[in-house]
Every structure is written in C-alpha cells, then in structure tokens.
Design a protein around this motif. Structure first.
Motif, PDB file in Angstrom:
ATOM      1  N   LEU A 212       0.822  -1.217   0.000  1.00  0.00           N
ATOM      2  CA  LEU A 212       0.000   0.000   0.000  1.00  0.00           C
ATOM      3  C   LEU A 212       0.853   1.262   0.000  1.00  0.00           C
ATOM      4  CD1 LEU A 212      -2.482  -1.177   2.769  1.00  0.00           C
ATOM      5  CD2 LEU A 212      -3.100  -0.742   0.395  1.00  0.00           C
ATOM      6  N   PRO A 213       0.303   2.357  -0.480  1.00  0.00           N
ATOM      7  CA  PRO A 213       1.001   3.633  -0.316  1.00  0.00           C
ATOM      8  C   PRO A 213       1.066   3.967   1.182  1.00  0.00           C
ATOM      9  CG  PRO A 213      -0.843   3.824  -1.870  1.00  0.00           C
ATOM     10  CD  PRO A 213      -0.979   2.511  -1.192  1.00  0.00           C
ATOM     11  N   PRO A 214       1.971   4.842   1.573  1.00  0.00           N
ATOM     12  CA  PRO A 214       2.088   5.154   3.010  1.00  0.00           C
ATOM     13  C   PRO A 214       0.886   5.904   3.551  1.00  0.00           C
ATOM     14  CG  PRO A 214       3.579   6.513   1.694  1.00  0.00           C
ATOM     15  CD  PRO A 214       3.003   5.505   0.769  1.00  0.00           C
ATOM     16  N   THR A 215       0.017   6.367   2.679  1.00  0.00           N
ATOM     17  CA  THR A 215      -1.144   7.153   3.114  1.00  0.00           C
ATOM     18  C   THR A 215      -2.357   6.273   3.398  1.00  0.00           C
ATOM     19  OG1 THR A 215      -1.422   7.560   0.765  1.00  0.00           O
ATOM     20  CG2 THR A 215      -0.561   9.364   2.089  1.00  0.00           C
ATOM     21  N   PHE A 216      -2.132   5.044   3.816  1.00  0.00           N
ATOM     22  CA  PHE A 216      -3.211   4.165   4.273  1.00  0.00           C
ATOM     23  C   PHE A 216      -3.001   3.863   5.752  1.00  0.00           C
ATOM     24  CE2 PHE A 216      -6.005   2.261   0.968  1.00  0.00           C
ATOM     25  CZ  PHE A 216      -5.583   3.026  -0.111  1.00  0.00           C
ATOM     26  N   ASN A 217      -4.082   3.822   6.509  1.00  0.00           N
ATOM     27  CA  ASN A 217      -3.996   3.472   7.925  1.00  0.00           C
ATOM     28  C   ASN A 217      -4.518   2.067   8.161  1.00  0.00           C
ATOM     29  OD1 ASN A 217      -2.792   5.639   9.068  1.00  0.00           O
ATOM     30  ND2 ASN A 217      -4.653   6.555   9.928  1.00  0.00           N
TER      31      ASN A 217
END
Lengths: 270, 299
Positions: A212-217
């Motif tokens: 995933l991109p780092p902008t997923f929690n």
C-alpha cells in the motif's frame, strides 16, 4: 437461427475497428448488408466481407473467430445480445458497454471495459492495462456491470472506477484501484505496488497482503458480514472467498483523498 | 353445521385490504435475532392506535438468510403504503439498528419499493458505505459493535387484514385452551400474522360507540357480562367466555387457509373441551372487501 459468425480471412497488418459490430447496430440487416458494412482498417475503410468470412443470421448472438489481437472496440456501446470471441480481442473491448454479455476465450488488450455501465464482460485469458479504468480525458472508469478475468490483469485496474465489480482470478499489476471512487475489485492472486493509490471510496478485496502507499492506515481485523453476501453472488472461482470467512484485515485510505476507501485482505490459507 | 360436536355458525368474517412487507432480521444467533424481532413488532396489535400490525412469521435457518446467519422473518401490515413506510423506518431504526449484532434485509419482492436502509444510512454520518450486489443496494453503517448491514429497500404488496373467528366456550379457561391450540396450528403456516397478544384477542370490537370521539367500542353482542342487558347479545346462557383470533395474510387464500386450519384445530378438541360454537366478526358486509363464510370454508 445460427449465430452470426465472423472468421478473420487473414491477420491484418493494421488494426480493425469493430465497434459497429453489435447486436444493436446489426438488428434487421441482411447478410449482404452486413458484408457490405464499411470497417476502418488503419486509416481507410473496407467492406466487412473483405476482411471476414461472414455467415449465420442471428445478430443477437455474434461469434468472432480470430487469432489476431488487432480487432479493437469489440462490443463497444452494446446494450443487449452476446458476443463470443474464439481467440483474442484487441483494445477497447466492451468499451461503453451498457448491457448484454461478451465472452473472450483468449486475452484482451488495453482499456477493456472502460466506460462500461452495465452487462457482463468475461475474459478467459489475461487482460491488458487499464481494465475497467478511465481512458485519458474521462473522469470515470467502470460505472456498472461486471468484469471477470480468469488470468492476470495489467496495471491501473479500475482506475477512477465509480461502480460495478471487477473480478480477477490471477494477479493484478501496479496501481490496482487507483483513484477509485466506489465499486468493488477482487483479486485472488497477487497485486503490484501502490494498491488503492489516491482512492476516495470503494472496496479492494485481496487474498494476499497488499503493497500500500504510506497514506493508508491500518484499521485492524474486522468481521464484515457483507462479505458473505458478496461471496454468494459470485461465480466460480471467485466464490471461493466464501470459504475464507468474514474476518479480514482492513486498511483505510487514501488519507490524502478523504480516506474512505478500504482494502481488505484475508489471512493466507493454512 | 356441526363439527365434532361444535357448531359452526352460518356467518362470515369481514376483512380489509392492507399493505404488507416482510423483513428478515439476522443476528449472531437466534436469540438475538428474536430479541430484535420481538422489540420491533412490539405495540403492533392493531392499526387503530399502533400504526401497524406486526409479528414474527417464522424462524429461519442460516442457509435461508442472505448473510448466512440465524434469522427471523417478520411481517408488517399497515392501512396505507405511506404509513407502512413510516412504520418500517421507525421500528427498524429504533429496534433493529440498536440491537447488538443484527442486520436486516427485505424478504419480499414487488414493484412497490419501501425505504429500509435508504434513510437510516444517514446515521452513519458520512462514514456509511454502499455496496451493490446482484442489483440490490446494501448499506454498511458503522456502529459500536462493528457494522449494521441493511438493504436499501424492501417492497410492499397488497394484503388482507382482519380475517377472524370467534371461539365461544363454557369457561374462560376452556376458550383460552382452544384458542391456544388454534394459534399453534396457524403459526406453522407461512404468510400469515396473528397480531394480538399470544395470537388471541379478548376485546373484540364493533364499529362506533355511544361516545362520539370513539371509532370502535366493545363488541357487546359477545360479552358474557352483558347477556340479558345488551339488546344485541348473541350469547346463550351456557356461554361463559368468547375469544377471537384475528388473522392477517399476504393474500386472501392465506387468510382462508389459516382460518380453516385454526377452526379445524379447535374442532378436533371436540365438545368435551367446553367449546360450544365458532362464530365470526363482521360489519354486515358493508365495510370490508373480503368475506370469509365459515361454512363454505369448512365444507
């Protein structure tokens, strides 16, 4: 009545635009009319009868026999009927399709199912990049209907998807579900980098851990009974997700774009 | 007509056209599905003051429900489509959405939609998620125990409400025992609802009252304490109590079948049970569009 059958006389050196060959466009036309229909080949037009051996009468059921991947736009904008392709399909397969069914035994090239709003598109082999995506200049990708791929799909599956369902039995390339606004993508194999990049809403279902991109929690493990409903509605082999249960690992994102999209992954089967 | 020593009176039940829907409530187990269903169908005996007549139709096995969990099917009846819509939304919103682990789905198909999760989804405050599966839209509303899953729409169908029969017995205990037997038999049937407490009504009513504000009042013709006083009393000296079974059904045939099943169940008890007569409530045939003649039913 036998299906209207087109057999390619010889592999073309240029691409053939078959977007006018749908049940809607051919309704009421005689075999002679159909053979005389002009088709674009590269930058010139030729009668369909010069390119294909055409027989049969039932334009609601069209069969295309071709080993070439240069037949573009098959089933574009169709609203009803069925098209069965024995062999491969070119680019823009089922583009803007609104209803009916297309079945390809082999592979489909780029942009299959783009702008689709309804109907069923089945690809027996692999699909190229931008499956069910938005073509350049369009604001939305798949808007309805269902795409099933038995093999692998390329990059940018479901880019800007707005509704509908994309099912992939094999692997999907990078940026799967990028810029997605709604709808569902299921990948039974592996996915490439940046799954769900810039997605706003929608669901991406996976059977392996995503990159995933780092902008997923991380949303943690969740029990979602909607997965039972989904599994029941799917054909084989996609219905196998029913055996995996309703507990999935859930990630929410893309947080740079509202973060209401979800990526769900079942744990690996033991 | 005499059946097993019990008289079937030459009269008819008068029933009305209603609107109905069926909902399927699922939960972690049958216990919680039933709690939600009972809560949702509480205070729903009569449209006169409850807005709807509702009750549990049947228990559903996990393989019969949309999400593969234990379930309960519920029937709701109202006098108009609009009232039905209001009642569905209120009851589901307050009693099913709030109940742990539940989900709710439509259990009936028709051309006339009734909002189910269509407006309840706004409880999700923007975090709700829509999923379209097989042409049906579902809403996933985040709640504190996970997600409340509900279908966007259910449907309404024309239905029949107010079918009935009266059981006249020597004592209250005997009338109650006979009615309980009838209720057990009718509740095994699909598509029917017995809206009153335990399926039985003791306060049968007639249209009108001496008080202008009241639309309905006690059915003095069948009140044993008014024998010898009310000019319309239909009770002989041997009748000690009368109880009524009111039947709502999705179709006229469902009500007919349920009425027959109930009366047969009472009649199998025989005259020794204390049951003397089976009668029915009507308004002279002028108000309801459906008439169920007892002797024709039992012929």
């Amino acid at each position: 009545m036998s299906a209207l059958t087109l057999r390619l006389r010889e592999c073309p050196r240029q691409r053939i635009d078959l977007s006018g060959f749908t049940s809607d466009a051919l309704a009421g036309k005689s075999l002679a009319d159909i053979q005389a229909l002009p088709l674009w080949v590269g930058n010139r037009q030729m009668p369909a009868g010069d390119l294909f051996i055409i027989h049969g009468h039932d334009s609601d059921h069209i069969r295309i026999e071709s080993e070439s991947d240069r037949l573009d736009g098959i089933g574009s904008g169709m609203t009803r009927g069925s098209i069965r392709i024995q062999g491969h399909a070119g680019a823009y397969l089922g583009r803007g399709m609104r209803g009916g069914e297309i079945q390809v035994e082999g592979d489909a090239s780029l942009f299959a199912g783009t702008g689709m709003t309804g109907g069923l598109l089945r690809i027996g082999g692999n699909a190229g990049d931008f499956l069910g995506a938005a073509i350049p200049g369009e604001r939305r990708g798949l808007r309805g209907g269902r795409i099933e791929v038995r093999g692998n799909a390329g990059e940018r599956v479901g880019d800007r998807q707005r509704r509908g369902m994309i099912l992939i039995a094999g692997n999907a390339g990078d940026y799967c579900g990028s810029r997605m606004g709604a709808g569902t993508i299921l990948v039974l194999g592996q996915t490439g980098a940046n799954v769900g990049f810039a997605m706003r809403r929608g669901t991406i279902l996976l059977t392996s851990a995503p990159e995933l991109p780092p902008t997923f929690n991380d949303n943690g493990p969740q029990d979602l009974s909607v997965l039972t409903l989904l599994a029941k509605s799917l054909p084989s082999p996609f219905d196998q997700i029913g055996e995996r249960g309703t507990r999935v690992q859930r990630w929410l994102g893309d947080l740079g774009h509202g973060g209401q999209g979800e990526v769900l992954a079942w744990p690996p089967l033991t | 007509m005499i059946r097993n020593g019990i008289e079937i009176e030459d009269t008819f039940a008068e029933a009305f056209g209603m609107n109905a829907t069926r909902l399927v409530i699922t939960a972690l187990d049958h216990r919680w599905a039933r709690i939600a269903a009972e809560t949702m169908t509480g205070f729903a005996t009569s449209v006169i003051a409850c807005g709807a007549e509702a009750g549990i139709e049947a228990e559903m096995a996990p393989e019969q429900t949309p999400d593969g969990r234990p379930g309960i099917s519920v029937l709701l009846f109202a006098m108009s489509g609009k009232e039905l819509e209001k009642q569905v939304e209120r009851r589901v919103g307050q009693c099913v959405l709030t109940c742990p682990t539940t989900a709710i789905f439509s259990g009936i198909a028709s051309e006339k939609p009734v909002p189910l999760g269509k407006n309840l989804r706004f409880f999700g405050d923007g975090y709700q998620i829509s999923k379209q599966i097989d042409g049906r839209r579902y809403w996933r509303v985040p709640v504190m125990d996970g997600e409340f899953l509900c279908e966007e729409l259910t449907a309404r169908v024309g239905a029949v409400g107010g079918g009935n029969f009266l059981v006249l017995a020597r004592t209250q205990t005997q009338a109650l025992a006979a009615c309980e037997r009838a209720v057990a038999a009718i509740r095994a049937l699909p598509n029917v609802l017995l809206p009153f407490p335990g399926g039985i009504a003791r306060s049968g009513s007639k249209v009108g009252s001496k008080y202008k504000a009241l639309m309905a009042s006690t059915n003095d013709a069948f009140c044993p304490t008014l024998r010898g006083l009310s000019p319309s009393s239909q009770l002989g000296s041997e009748v000690g109590a009368v109880l009524e079974i009111v039947i709502n059904g999705l179709t006229e045939d469902d009500v007919r079948q349920a009425t027959r099943t109930g009366i047969e169940a009472v009649c199998t008890l025989g005259a020794d049970s204390g049951v003397l007569r089976i009668s029915a409530g009507n308004y002279g045939g002028k108000l309801g569009q459906y008439h169920f003649h007892l002797r024709e039913l039992m012929a």
